[in-house]
Scaffold this motif. Structure first.
Motif, mmCIF file in Angstrom:
data_model
loop_
_atom_site.group_PDB
_atom_site.id
_atom_site.type_symbol
_atom_site.label_atom_id
_atom_site.label_comp_id
_atom_site.label_asym_id
_atom_site.label_seq_id
_atom_site.Cartn_x
_atom_site.Cartn_y
_atom_site.Cartn_z
ATOM 1 N N TRP A 25 0.627 -1.055 -0.010
ATOM 2 C CA TRP A 25 -0.001 0.087 0.103
ATOM 3 C C TRP A 25 0.897 1.275 0.133
ATOM 4 C CZ3 TRP A 25 -0.194 -4.016 3.405
ATOM 5 C CH2 TRP A 25 -1.228 -4.976 3.137
ATOM 6 N N LEU A 26 2.054 1.191 0.186
ATOM 7 C CA LEU A 26 3.223 2.009 -0.027
ATOM 8 C C LEU A 26 2.806 3.177 1.317
ATOM 9 C CD1 LEU A 26 3.153 2.935 -3.692
ATOM 10 C CD2 LEU A 26 4.411 1.432 -2.772
ATOM 11 N N ASN A 27 2.562 2.444 2.246
ATOM 12 C CA ASN A 27 2.544 3.488 3.370
ATOM 13 C C ASN A 27 3.758 3.513 4.175
ATOM 14 O OD1 ASN A 27 -0.335 3.588 3.132
ATOM 15 N ND2 ASN A 27 -0.764 1.817 4.214
ATOM 16 N N GLY A 41 7.331 15.027 6.073
ATOM 17 C CA GLY A 41 6.232 15.292 6.324
ATOM 18 C C GLY A 41 5.400 14.590 5.130
ATOM 19 N N PRO A 42 3.896 15.093 5.200
ATOM 20 C CA PRO A 42 3.095 14.214 4.477
ATOM 21 C C PRO A 42 3.384 14.207 2.737
ATOM 22 C CG PRO A 42 1.986 16.193 5.014
ATOM 23 C CD PRO A 42 3.487 16.175 5.727
ATOM 24 N N ALA A 43 3.998 15.049 2.120
ATOM 25 C CA ALA A 43 4.207 15.147 0.794
ATOM 26 C C ALA A 43 4.617 13.889 0.206
ATOM 27 C CB ALA A 43 5.117 16.485 0.521
ATOM 28 N N GLU A 47 2.369 11.708 -2.566
ATOM 29 C CA GLU A 47 3.067 11.338 -3.802
ATOM 30 C C GLU A 47 2.806 9.765 -4.114
ATOM 31 O OE1 GLU A 47 7.231 11.328 -6.412
ATOM 32 O OE2 GLU A 47 7.074 12.729 -4.559
ATOM 33 N N LEU A 48 3.205 8.849 -2.989
ATOM 34 C CA LEU A 48 3.062 7.443 -3.193
ATOM 35 C C LEU A 48 1.541 7.031 -3.409
ATOM 36 C CD1 LEU A 48 5.940 6.637 -0.498
ATOM 37 C CD2 LEU A 48 6.004 6.051 -3.099
ATOM 38 N N HIS A 49 0.666 7.599 -2.503
ATOM 39 C CA HIS A 49 -0.558 7.292 -2.749
ATOM 40 C C HIS A 49 -1.411 7.695 -4.057
ATOM 41 C CE1 HIS A 49 -1.364 6.660 1.966
ATOM 42 N NE2 HIS A 49 -0.648 5.373 1.183
ATOM 43 N N GLY A 50 -0.816 8.982 -4.577
ATOM 44 C CA GLY A 50 -1.085 9.591 -5.661
ATOM 45 C C GLY A 50 -0.812 8.578 -6.859
ATOM 46 N N TYR A 51 0.495 8.085 -6.771
ATOM 47 C CA TYR A 51 0.773 6.905 -7.822
ATOM 48 C C TYR A 51 -0.160 5.717 -7.880
ATOM 49 C CZ TYR A 51 3.092 3.106 -10.012
ATOM 50 O OH TYR A 51 3.430 1.955 -10.472
ATOM 51 N N SER A 68 9.880 7.940 -6.123
ATOM 52 C CA SER A 68 9.185 8.987 -5.873
ATOM 53 C C SER A 68 10.443 10.033 -5.461
ATOM 54 C CB SER A 68 8.668 8.696 -4.335
ATOM 55 O OG SER A 68 9.407 8.702 -3.302
ATOM 56 N N SER A 69 10.033 11.330 -5.408
ATOM 57 C CA SER A 69 10.833 12.297 -4.835
ATOM 58 C C SER A 69 11.311 12.066 -3.332
ATOM 59 C CB SER A 69 10.312 13.756 -4.971
ATOM 60 O OG SER A 69 9.188 13.899 -3.990
#
Length: 122
Positions: A25-27, A41-43, A47-51, A68-69
């Motif tokens: 789940w890329l958590n 932080g949450p960015a 990004e991972l959840h956006g993927y 990811s970045s």
């Protein structure tokens, strides 16, 4: 090949990429990934959840690598490899003569290996 061993905070060492394991789940929930979340932080998590959303999936298959970045960390990027389900417990064995518990695992391709656990104290 030259190998360099360094002791310290992996998140503070400048590198081309941070390569880490991840859940499907890329958590960013624990270990190095949890420290990454705390540092960036949450960015990065967003990004991972956006993927996942962009792919129309809720989880990636085991073995998938997602880039990811790296937020404010000293890496060009982060690469996370999903590992859940690549190794699964097969059986547990207690060896009375050795007072030791062993787990036998199987991986893709049915490769098996055993992991002895610490000494058993009754």
């Amino acid at each position: 090949m030259q190998i360099h061993v360094q002791v310290g905070d992996v998140l503070a060492a400048a590198a081309d990429a941070l390569i880490s394991t991840a859940n499907p789940w890329l958590n960013l929930s624990g270990g190095v990934n949890g420290a990454t979340l705390a540092a960036t932080g949450p960015a990065t998590q967003e990004e991972l959840h956006g993927y996942l959303r962009s792919q129309g999936i809720s989880a990636v298959p085991a073995g998938t690598v997602v880039q990811s970045s790296s937020g404010n960390l000293p890496f060009d990027c982060m690469r996370l490899r999903s590992t859940l389900s690549t190794i699964r417990p097969l059986k547990r064995t207690f060896l009375p003569s050795q007072q030791q518990l062993r787990w036998t695992f199987t991986t893709h391709g049915d490769c098996r290996f055993e992991v002895p656990l610490p000494q058993f104290e009754p």
